[in-house]
Every structure is written in structure tokens, then in C-alpha cells.
Motif scaffolding. Sequence first.
Motif: not given
Length: 476
Positions: A211-226
Motif C-alpha cells: 500500500g501507499s502508506g509505506w512509501a510516505f513513511l520512507f519519504n518522511g524518514l529520508s530527510f534525515l540524510a540531507p
Amino acid sequence: MSTGSGAPSAPAPNSHHDTVSDDATATAPGTAPALAAGPAATPRKGTFSSLRIRNYRLFATGQMVSNTGTWMQRIAQDWLVLSLTGSSAAVGITTALQFLPMLLFGLYGGVIADRFAKRTLLFLTQSAMGLTGLALAVLTLSGEVQVWHVYLVAFALGMVTVVDNPCRQAFVSEMVGQDELSNAVSLNSANFQSARLIGPAVAGVLITAFGSGWAFLFNGLSFLAPIAGLLMMRTSELHEVERAPRSKGQLREGLRYVSGRPDLIWPIVLVGFIGTFGFNFPIWLTAFAHHVYHQGAGTYSLFNGLMAAGSLIGALLAARRAGSRLRLLVGAALLFGALEIAAALAPSFWVFAALLAPIGMVGLTINVTANASIQMATDPLMRGRVMSLFMMVFVGGTPLGAPVVGWVTDTFGPRTGFVAGGAISMGAAVVIGLILARVGGLRLKIDLRRGRRHVAFVPRSCPTTSSAERDLAPAA
């Protein structure tokens, strides 16, 4: 530097004067200072030359991770809206809401970017963008998501982007300096397009399996890198840029500066038309996948991946170019529109799919060429405001075009919608190309004789070729 009324009167270090030959700066009053964005004989750089700079490596690495998450969210968001509503127009509304703030407030974002420390601003904006992804993940995974939630999150993300976009664009020069600016801009695009290859593929798997929710979760956590990359930067190695002092009329000052520079205003107008009517791919690709070929999210991800592959090739080719010429921008815009029309009329699935890669490559060439030429021709003190205008027109025009394009696509079919976008892009390229030729003292020459160049821009009457003419005239 020739400037418009209200702009700084003296050329700043590493400004437009360094990138234009002397004969370009010696034009008569009231004429274009130069239409060339770089000297014709500049040595070719290595494709990855700007990555030698540590601060830029940290920035690029963080952006690669967050860009992947962003593309995952874009795919998941478009498919979620289509699943909830079954309407291409609803996808267009989502896109419009995400980019509407840029249209309304984009210039104010440029003023903020010129006035405050860009690294600090980026820390705040990247954190806020991560929170929007996490909010959408919670709503979707809990099963409570409704289409108005997606609209609201898209608008909130757009508000953050108002400051993030011009700040991120202008911060590149502080990391790499003027000499590596063109290369870094191209690598930023290559970075974005690499993520565009990875993000949709991963999103397609996640959406299909979980489902779409896991893609949104990954995106939120991905901003830890920048965020981590910004914290690890060595501030002593940044190129110091004078900040604009707080004063009245800074917004008008930026507009006057651009309006007095044909080498800035007409490329911005051209990318505005293309961004508004030619870059509505979320609408067209979802419509072709769903309504024309009767496929699911995997096919939509495939379409995005093919476009990303072409865009990545275009970005890497752009990174090897030493400068950015306006004739390349106009030619790419003309070809872009023609390719969109060809794809819209494609007789089969695989012909349509095969045309997406060259569309991505040429579209990326338009973006990089316009971005680099405008940044290199702009006084550093004005760069945030000029880039905010560029992004406002290029990205912010989407809220105007997306609902219209969505309505045309729903009413007359995906093929008609795609043809309309390509035709407008071609028309804008022809008109603005002729305007730039007139500003540069050129005329269109058509010679159908065998062995001759059939179409070329040549000087109207003066035997001496200026740098503006060299910029638009075809290479030998």
C-alpha cells in the motif's frame, strides 16, 4: 554588469561579467547586454568535477536519499488520489495545490533566501518536508486517509517549497563557487533523475505489496540524510556571499532587475510556458496507464522510470558542457514539443514507452540549460530573487495548467491532452526563439539548396558577429 533599474550598479565578484566576452558588455544602451551564457571556447570539464568539493558531496549524498523518497511519495500520492476518486482531474488538483504556493508566494521565498543564511534555512525546510511525509504516512497506514487530507498535505508541502527551492538553488554557488556552478547544477539534476529511476520502481513494489502508506513513511524518514549532511558541512569552506540587507522594495528591485535583462526574462518566459502546459506528466502518464492501456501502478512506475532514464542521460551530458547557450534552450524546447505530440499519437504501448526516454532527456536539457544560464548571468546578491522568479514561473505555473490539462484529458481523452501540451510548447519555442533572434540582431535564413544549411540565424546587416549572435547562430 548591465543591470536593470534598482539593481546593484557594480559587478560583484564572479558575476555575469566573468562569463561573457568583452564585446558582449559593450553593447549600446537599451540593448541586451548579452545573450551568451558562457564563452564559446571554455574548456570542457569532467562530468563529476564539482564532487571533489567536500561540502557539495555531503549535500549531493543527502539529496540523493531524500529525492528517492520524494519520488516514491509522488508516485504513491498520484496513485492514491486516482484510487480514491478515479479522476485525472483530481490528480491535477493535487498537483496544482502542491505548486500553487510557489505561484502565489514564490518571489517572497527569494527575498528570504537572499536575506538569511541559506544553510540554516535549508535545515528548517528539509525538516518540515520530512514531517509532511510522516503525517501522510500516519493517515494512510491508519486507514483514515481521505482525498482532502492529500490535498492539505500537498498544499503544506508547497508552502515549505516556496523557501526551500530558491534557497537550495542559490546555495549551490556557495558550496562550489562560480567556476563549478554549471557542473554542479547539472549534477543536481542527474542526482534528481537517478532518484527518479529508483523511487518509482521501489514505490511500485511497495504500493502493490503493502500500500501507499509505506512509501510516505520512507519519504518522511529520508530527510534525515540531507539534515545530517547540512550539519556535517565545514562552514569555513563555503564561498561567502553578501546577504541582502533588510529594506523596502526588495521584491520590486528583483523584478526590475530581471525586466531589464532580455537574457534573463525571455528564457524565464519560455520555461514558464513549458512548465505550465508541457510538464503535466502525472496527469498524462496516469491517464495513459489507467485509461488507454488499462494497466496498474506498476506500469505507471515503468513510465516514470523510462522518463527518468532519459533525464539522467540528459543531465550527465549537460554536466560535460562548459556553458549554456540560449540556442540550445530554444532548440530543445522545440524538439520537446514535437516528441510529446509523437508520443500522444503513438500507435502502440511500446512505441509510447520508447518515446518517454527522449522526452525525459530533452525536458531535462531545457531545465538545466535555463537554470545554469540564468544563475551564471545573475549578480550573486540578486540570485535568490531571480531563481525564485524562475522557479515560480517554471514550477508555479503548474497550478494554472494542471486543472486545465486534467479537464482536457478527462473530456477529450489522454491523447488530445498530450497533443495540446506539446503544441503549446512548440509554439512558445518558435515565438520566443524569434524574439531572442531579434534582440540579438539576427534574422532567420532559409536556404533549400543542396549542401547548404537549410535553416539558420544570421546577422541582419552588420558584418561583425557579436557574442549575442554567436549564441543563437548555429555552430559551424
